[in-house]
Scaffold this motif. Structure first.
Motif: not given
Length: 694
Positions: A362, A366, A446, A449-451, A580, A584, A586, A609
């Motif tokens: 990540g 993001h 990962e 999922e963060g998106y 995060l 996710q 992070g 985030p």
């Protein structure tokens, strides 16, 4: 008719002022005493320190000042840029940032995006401050907090990993940290009355290093702002710094009203300090990488030092760290340092030829930013740009040079879309699966999922009373008045990454603008709203014909095409080292510790985030103050009595922005930095207003 170049210059002016100068009153051109007591050279730097801070920008200097309050704690700040002590006339006068610029000089990182496929394949400039204080030294000085619901949404996003530590980012706790940095002075009575300024003093801090106030000069047309908003259905915000910033207001600024100078992290947290033998600041020194113990646990790598150099071809030097490395390079600089240290997405590091130390898919992902566009009219009334261009005695006065127009408003989807607001939100919610599958610039699950987590949190905030569009009034151009519409919560996410083994090569910036349909639609409605405000009374009485984009751009399709070719950054990048859960994508946990590293933290705007309906300086000051408290608590270091005064320091300049000479030290707020380079742009910027990152 306005040319494209003039329009783009105004966009930059509305987004973030950079520096000042040729029209600065004589009293600003002084031989300022250099604040050298905490500076060291490469030859005199110690072999080791308890804490090494990689980046002397806004957050880095706050943390350095706070940690070094303990005389038994040693701190080194490594800053790639210069000190700024040689150019006080460019840094100190607030309005100077509207009329001249240091862009394209050694004080500008001069980043650029890759071509933006959904925005006319344009390469957009993304300058950032390369100087002690970072972008706080050159930004628009806006003092605008995020809303309570946004901050609590951020806290909730990390709470599943560590509910106890996440409480540091709950609104009331975070507000205390933001207020800790501040010292508020109310506006002059005549300025308050003319601009219809409304504020709640108890929502702003008192006794902190950063000065918060209003300009010493005001123009009557600013008083048209709030009644025109109300005529358009946008109510005034009675307490915009108290967690509910929805509505219209005239924002305070990071200005020292005792001498009408910019207040920023260097002038507030560093310059006023008495000599501290335990604090060293080394400028013109780029962190090339963090050194790790190869024998340490691969799941918890231990940093043993930091390597730095003054030039790409110059010798490298290593300084050892006893406790922690704190990375404070900002949304672009922090991932840049970590990736060149071998931390980040494996595919990126392999392609760049950097050996992997710790895999973090990540890192650099993001990326979120505010986009902006504006409507321009001929002015029927005198503007600040007219006064500045006249060269009159008023234009040379310190009070006039303190004028930064900060009339703004945050507008929600109900105002933008009326009865269609619910349908618009439903369309966004229903597009989540497709968006996550097609728009994420990473193959990591990962990161996907963060998106989804950021997307969902942003969508759920839409019914709340917070801004999806920020409106800003600009009167800093001669003969023109503009209203800017800026997107606050983008559903398009981008990334930053490296493509070489040298940190002296620029990081690659791809914000992925307009990849999600909602961003273009929201900005279209924001532009329409800006026009309605301009046509409302009493603002319409001050405006002549619309000159840009002009009446020929009116249908939805025409506005969309125009936005793709003309929207710019508002210079508020965030989330590239997102706080995060690691699952996710992070990068840091609730204590700002980098996942997989034993003693490295990131503490700057890169950890937010999700995007805020705000300018980033105020929350970044709060983040830095909170970070210092977290670290002090861990190592049980005491907080010394506040020595943010010079305590009789005879070397300080009485005209400089030093809290040693009054209660009012200085720090800055606002957005970011202007974006254009070259002689023609610099000339144009001299007659244009810069509003708003960092």
């Amino acid at each position: 008719m306005w040319s494209r170049e003039i329009f783009l210059t105004i966009v930059a002016s509305l987004s973030l002022p950079v520096l000042c100068s040729s029209h600065i009153p004589n009293n600003y051109h002084h031989a300022r005493a250099l604040h050298i007591r905490n500076y060291v050279t490469s030859a005199s730097v110690a072999d080791s320190y308890d804490f090494i801070i990689a980046g002397g920008g806004l957050a880095g200097l706050v943390i350095a000042s706070r940690l070094s309050e303990d005389p038994d704690t040693t701190v080194l700040v490594l800053e790639a840029g210069e000190s700024g002590d040689d150019v006080p006339s460019f840094l100190n006068p607030p309005a100077g940032t509207y009329y001249d610029s240091l862009l394209g000089t050694s004080y500008d990182w001069a980043h650029k995006t890759v071509p933006q496929r959904n925005a006319g394949d344009r390469i957009m400039p993304w300058p950032r401050g390369k100087v002690l204080g970072g972008s706080s030294a050159i930004n628009g000085m806006y003092f605008v907090r995020p809303s309570e619901v946004e901050v609590n949404a951020w806290k909730d996003m990390i709470a599943s990993d560590d509910a106890s530590s996440s409480e540091a980012w709950e609104w009331n706790n975070f507000l205390k940290s933001m207020k800790k940095s501040e010292n508020f002075t109310p506006p002059r009575a005549e300025v308050e009355a003319m601009a219809n300024i409304r504020y709640q003093a108890d929502s702003i801090g008192a006794g902190g290093p950063m000065q918060v106030s209003y300009p010493g000069f005001m123009l009557p047309v600013v008083g048209n702002w709030l009644p025109s908003l109300e005529a358009t259905g946008i109510a005034s915000a009675p307490d915009p710094t108290g967690g509910k910033n929805y509505g219209g207001f005239v924002a305070a600024l990071s200005i020292n009203p005792t001498n009408w100078t910019r207040s920023y992290s260097k002038s507030a947290y560093i310059d006023p300090l008495p000599p501290r033998k335990n604090l060293d600041i080394l400028v013109s020194s780029t962190v090339t990488k963090i050194i790790f113990d190869e024998k340490s646990d691969s799941a918890s790598r231990v940093a043993t030092g930091v390597e730095f150099s003054s030039t790409a071809s110059g010798p490298r030097k290593v300084v050892n760290v006893k406790k922690e490395v704190i990375v404070t390079g900002g949304a672009l600089g922090s991932p840049h340092i970590l990736m060149h240290s071998g931390v980040g997405p494996k595919d990126v590091l392999d392609a760049a030829g950097v050996p992997l130390v710790s895999e973090l898919p990540g890192l650099g992902q993001h990326l979120q930013d505010h986009m902006t566009a504006l409507v321009v009219w001929d002015a029927k009334v005198e503007t600040a740009g007219d006064i500045q261009q006249s060269g009159s005695e008023i234009s040379k006065q310190a009070e006039f040079m303190s004028f930064v127009n900060s009339a703004i408003a945050y507008v929600n989807t109900s105002t933008l879309f009326a009865a269609n607001a619910g349908e618009f939100q439903t369309n966004i919610r229903n597009a989540l699966a497709e968006s996550a599958e097609t728009l994420v610039p990473s193959k990591s699950q990962e990161v996907v999922e963060g998106y989804k987590a950021i997307y969902s949190a942003t969508e759920k905030l839409m019914p709340e009373g917070l801004g999806q569009i920020e409106l800003l009034l600009s009167i800093n151009s001669p003969g023109a008045i503009a209203i800017q519409a800026a997107l606050q919560h983008a559903f398009s996410q981008g990334r930053v990454y490296i493509n070489s083994t040298s940190i002296f090569d620029p990081i690659v910036v791809d914000p992925n603008y307009f990849s999600h349909f909602a961003d273009l639609v929201t900005m279209r409605e924001g532009l329409k709203l800006a026009r309605r405000v301009g046509q409302a009374s009493p603002m319409r009485d001050a405006l002549g014909p619309e000159t840009f984009p002009g009446p020929g751009v009116s249908s939805d399709a025409q506005i969309d095409d125009w936005l793709r070719g003309n929207a710019q950054t508002e210079f508020h990048p965030a989330a590239t080292c997102a706080m995060l859960p690691r699952s996710q994508g992070g990068v840091v946990n609730a204590k700002l510790q980098v996942y997989g590293l034993a003693n490295v933290r990131v503490a700057d705007a890169s950890v937010f985030p999700l995007s805020f309906s705000a300018h980033l300086a105020s929350p970044t000051y709060g983040l830095a103050e909170q970070a210092a408290d977290i670290i002090k608590t861990l190592y049980k270091t005491p907080s010394a009595p506040n020595d943010s005064s010079n305590n009789g320091d005879s070397d300080s300049d009485p005209n400089a922005d030093n809290s040693s000479n009054s209660k009012n030290g200085g720090i800055s707020l606002g957005s970011g930095i202007p974006s254009f380079s070259g002689a023609i742009w610099r000339t144009m910027i001299c007659v244009v207003a810069f509003l708003v990152i960092f």
